[in-house]
Design a protein around this motif. Structure first.
Motif, mmCIF file in Angstrom:
data_model
loop_
_atom_site.group_PDB
_atom_site.id
_atom_site.type_symbol
_atom_site.label_atom_id
_atom_site.label_comp_id
_atom_site.label_asym_id
_atom_site.label_seq_id
_atom_site.Cartn_x
_atom_site.Cartn_y
_atom_site.Cartn_z
ATOM 1 N N TYR A 50 69.769 17.851 21.819
ATOM 2 C CA TYR A 50 68.808 18.811 21.695
ATOM 3 C C TYR A 50 68.576 19.223 23.092
ATOM 4 O O TYR A 50 68.373 20.474 23.540
ATOM 5 C CB TYR A 50 67.532 18.793 20.812
ATOM 6 C CG TYR A 50 67.793 18.857 19.558
ATOM 7 C CD1 TYR A 50 67.315 20.075 19.118
ATOM 8 C CD2 TYR A 50 68.642 18.083 18.531
ATOM 9 C CE1 TYR A 50 67.474 20.574 17.764
ATOM 10 C CE2 TYR A 50 68.609 18.509 17.323
ATOM 11 C CZ TYR A 50 68.160 19.683 16.877
ATOM 12 O OH TYR A 50 68.090 20.064 15.621
ATOM 13 N N THR A 51 68.094 18.115 23.663
ATOM 14 C CA THR A 51 67.375 18.126 25.341
ATOM 15 C C THR A 51 68.569 18.304 26.473
ATOM 16 O O THR A 51 68.245 18.642 27.373
ATOM 17 C CB THR A 51 66.550 17.249 25.693
ATOM 18 O OG1 THR A 51 67.115 15.913 25.598
ATOM 19 C CG2 THR A 51 65.416 17.013 24.683
ATOM 20 N N CYS A 75 69.340 15.948 27.964
ATOM 21 C CA CYS A 75 69.118 15.133 29.087
ATOM 22 C C CYS A 75 69.786 13.775 28.969
ATOM 23 O O CYS A 75 70.740 13.623 27.937
ATOM 24 C CB CYS A 75 67.613 14.606 28.819
ATOM 25 S SG CYS A 75 66.376 15.885 29.041
ATOM 26 N N LEU A 109 61.658 19.561 18.494
ATOM 27 C CA LEU A 109 62.620 20.049 19.652
ATOM 28 C C LEU A 109 63.027 21.435 19.556
ATOM 29 O O LEU A 109 63.031 22.195 20.754
ATOM 30 C CB LEU A 109 63.748 19.240 19.888
ATOM 31 C CG LEU A 109 63.287 17.773 20.215
ATOM 32 C CD1 LEU A 109 64.691 16.774 20.046
ATOM 33 C CD2 LEU A 109 62.877 17.594 21.629
ATOM 34 N N CYS A 160 66.715 14.908 33.390
ATOM 35 C CA CYS A 160 66.838 16.141 32.654
ATOM 36 C C CYS A 160 67.479 17.361 33.445
ATOM 37 O O CYS A 160 67.107 17.454 34.545
ATOM 38 C CB CYS A 160 65.541 16.444 32.206
ATOM 39 S SG CYS A 160 65.343 15.360 30.667
ATOM 40 N N ALA A 199 59.740 18.441 26.668
ATOM 41 C CA ALA A 199 60.258 18.486 25.160
ATOM 42 C C ALA A 199 60.603 17.150 24.698
ATOM 43 O O ALA A 199 60.225 16.480 23.845
ATOM 44 C CB ALA A 199 61.255 19.394 24.960
ATOM 45 N N LEU A 200 61.181 16.478 25.742
ATOM 46 C CA LEU A 200 61.703 14.942 25.475
ATOM 47 C C LEU A 200 60.540 13.913 25.479
ATOM 48 O O LEU A 200 60.432 13.442 24.568
ATOM 49 C CB LEU A 200 62.561 14.616 26.542
ATOM 50 C CG LEU A 200 63.203 13.299 26.450
ATOM 51 C CD1 LEU A 200 64.233 13.150 25.428
ATOM 52 C CD2 LEU A 200 63.917 12.690 27.869
ATOM 53 N N GLN A 246 61.501 22.038 31.210
ATOM 54 C CA GLN A 246 61.154 22.355 30.057
ATOM 55 C C GLN A 246 61.782 21.131 29.077
ATOM 56 O O GLN A 246 61.118 20.906 28.108
ATOM 57 C CB GLN A 246 61.691 23.771 29.476
ATOM 58 C CG GLN A 246 61.228 24.218 28.265
ATOM 59 C CD GLN A 246 62.213 25.221 27.858
ATOM 60 O OE1 GLN A 246 63.525 25.471 28.329
ATOM 61 N NE2 GLN A 246 61.691 26.084 26.758
ATOM 62 N N ALA A 247 63.065 20.610 29.370
ATOM 63 C CA ALA A 247 63.826 19.738 28.594
ATOM 64 C C ALA A 247 63.230 18.461 28.562
ATOM 65 O O ALA A 247 62.784 17.647 27.752
ATOM 66 C CB ALA A 247 65.180 19.576 28.928
ATOM 67 N N GLU A 269 59.922 23.530 20.718
ATOM 68 C CA GLU A 269 59.860 23.515 22.218
ATOM 69 C C GLU A 269 60.947 24.027 23.101
ATOM 70 O O GLU A 269 60.667 24.877 23.929
ATOM 71 C CB GLU A 269 59.922 22.183 22.579
ATOM 72 C CG GLU A 269 58.488 21.221 22.190
ATOM 73 C CD GLU A 269 57.330 21.722 22.951
ATOM 74 O OE1 GLU A 269 57.457 21.778 24.116
ATOM 75 O OE2 GLU A 269 56.300 21.630 22.410
ATOM 76 N N LEU A 270 62.081 23.945 22.523
ATOM 77 C CA LEU A 270 63.242 24.599 23.303
ATOM 78 C C LEU A 270 63.890 25.931 22.924
ATOM 79 O O LEU A 270 64.635 26.792 23.452
ATOM 80 C CB LEU A 270 64.379 23.398 23.157
ATOM 81 C CG LEU A 270 64.298 22.064 23.819
ATOM 82 C CD1 LEU A 270 65.261 20.959 23.486
ATOM 83 C CD2 LEU A 270 63.935 22.119 25.333
#
Lengths: 242, 243
Positions: free
Chosen positions: A184-185, A187, A234, A201, A209-210, A205-206, A237-238
């Protein structure tokens, strides 16, 4: 074995979990402790030795997963530590265990000579380092090594601090939770066994969220349906689906 | 010195209206301190005791560490404001003794051999004293240890039984302790039915002693139930906070 508790039930030290029958009862008097399972057997009864949730496997094997614990080093664990002191030929590294870890200079510097090399110019106090536990036997302090892929001084990224007892949940069964976080992120995430998580990341933003997701996992580690909840968080957030 | 108060009324009730075998209201809150690994606030009526557990961690000074097990360090301390007259914050003879007996009671339950060369620090701070501070402190310490995730055989529940005017009374308060004939703090393991702390100040006959011990065990069961509930409360609260 007659089991008296339900799977994932909250138990405290001294709670009776099961009653053994027949051959299962260990011979002789006294208490038999199984530190890995966090249970002990006294007479025919099985007790919990810690505050945690019960885990029953195949209706036979019973163990307790502690809600809180300290990190006890094990050989081959990848940990993230902070350099806290510098000796003549070693670095002392805090790995959130009751014991300070030792990172020998010869491990980092090829052809190390204390007269020539200045340890401080390689790793200074306060630096994060990714290392592997090379040896630990409880009689001596854990020995670290940075020889290996992905090990060494941390030069970029963020380190997130969680309780060591929640590490297993951040990784998930066969890495399921970890895969959710990464996919999702986007990262680069390295989960140290001692409760430090290194994240690199692509965007702020990522990262945010993480961190939110990891803190959610830490707070609700003892509850069911966490993977779904993390996914929802997630996505929110994303604003994207993986 | 003022004259002795009436400790047992004609109708059999005590100074504060309790029956002889009645506890004061018990309140247990877990996880009250963020910096500690484990903590608990235990109230037996007017007695309020805070316990904090740190560790297992490195022992300093180093020479105190043991090669085969963790050391347990317990500090029982009464805050200067805990009593009616200011108490000097320096550890008194009494506090040093209580630290020792509480430490020994806890050593009997903690699996110290799991953390060789490490140390576990237990701080017991009496915030308000109204009799039975060592028993409330022992309960708080054992709950804080469990909260810190330290492996142990059982929780320890402390409860005192006293004798006033020839009557055995449960959970003595300050006045009953001061004017009573006997005071017997007991540390009980509720699941294993063991005694890990037993002190007796005053005189009891054999029969009275046995009856007092029975009363202590019964009361410990009651307190243990409340402690169990307190653990549930802590972990359901987590759910609400996240929501």
């Amino acid at each position: 074995m007659k089991i008296l508790v339900a799977d994932r039930q909250l138990v405290r030290p001294g709670d009776c979990l099961a009653i053994l029958e027949g051959d299962e009862i260990p011979p002789g008097p006294g208490l038999k402790h199984f530190p890995d399972k966090h249970i002990y057997v006294l007479g025919e009864k099985v007790y919990s030795d810690v505050l945690g949730v019960v885990s029953i496997e195949d209706g036979k094997s019973i163990s307790v997963i502690p809600l809180e614990s300290v990190y006890i080093p094990r050989k081959d664990d990848v940990v993230i530590g902070i350099v806290v002191d510098i000796g003549l030929t070693v670095w002392l590294v805090d790995i959130k265990a009751p014991y300070k870890a030792i990172l020998p200079a010869g491990d980092v510097i090829e052809g190390f000579n204390p007269a020539v090399h200045n340890l401080r110019s390689y790793l200074d106090v306060g630096d994060f380092v990714v290392a592997k536990v090379a040896a630990f036997d409880r009689l001596r302090d854990p020995l670290l090594t940075v020889k290996g892929k992905g090990l060494g001084k941390v030069t970029e990224g963020f380190v997130i601090d969680i309780k060591p007892s929640k590490v297993a949940r951040v990784v998930g069964k066969k890495g399921s939770m970890y895969n959710v976080l990464v996919s999702y992120t986007k990262c680069e995430v390295l989960v140290g066994s001692n409760g430090y998580i290194l994240a690199k990341c692509p965007s702020e933003q990522a990262l945010k969220a993480l961190i939110k997701a990891i803190k959610l996992i830490e707070a609700k580690a003892h509850l069911r349906g966490l993977t779904e909840e993390v996914k929802t968080l997630l996505e929110l957030e994303l604003g994207v689906k993986a | 010195m003022s004259s002795k108060p009436v400790l047992i009324r004609d109708d059999g009730t005590r100074l504060d209206g309790r029956k002889p075998d009645e506890m004061r209201p018990v309140k247990i809150t877990i996880g009250v301190l963020k910096n500690a690994n484990g903590s608990a606030l235990v109230e037996y009526g007017g007695t309020k005791v805070l316990a904090a557990v740190y560790g297992p961690r490195e022992v300093l000074p180093r020479h105190l560490a043991l090669p085969d097990r963790a050391i347990l360090r317990v500090r029982y301390h009464m805050a200067p404001f805990s009593t009616e007259e200011r108490k000097s914050p320096a550890p008194t003879r009494r506090e040093i003794e209580l630290s020792k007996v509480i430490r020994e009671a806890l050593e009997a339950v903690v699996f110290t051999n799991m953390f060789p060369r490490a140390g576990i620090d237990v701080f017991i701070e009496v915030l308000q004293a109204d009799g039975g501070t060592r028993t409330a402190g022992l309960t708080a310490a054992s709950i804080a240890l469990a909260d810190a995730g330290i492996p142990m055989r059982d929780l320890v529940i402390g409860v005192a039984v006293g004798k006033v005017n020839g009557v055995l009374v449960l959970d003595v308060n300050e006045l009953e302790d001061q004017y009573g004939e006997a005071d017997m703090p007991v540390g009980v393991l509720p699941n294993l039915n063991e005694v890990v702390l037993l002190q007796l100040n005053g005189v009891l006959t054999r029969e009275e002693f046995n009856k007092a011990l029975d009363m202590a065990f019964k009361a410990a069961e009651h307190i243990y139930k409340l402690a169990k509930e307190a653990f549930y409360v802590k972990y359901t609260k987590v759910v609400e906070e996240v929501k």
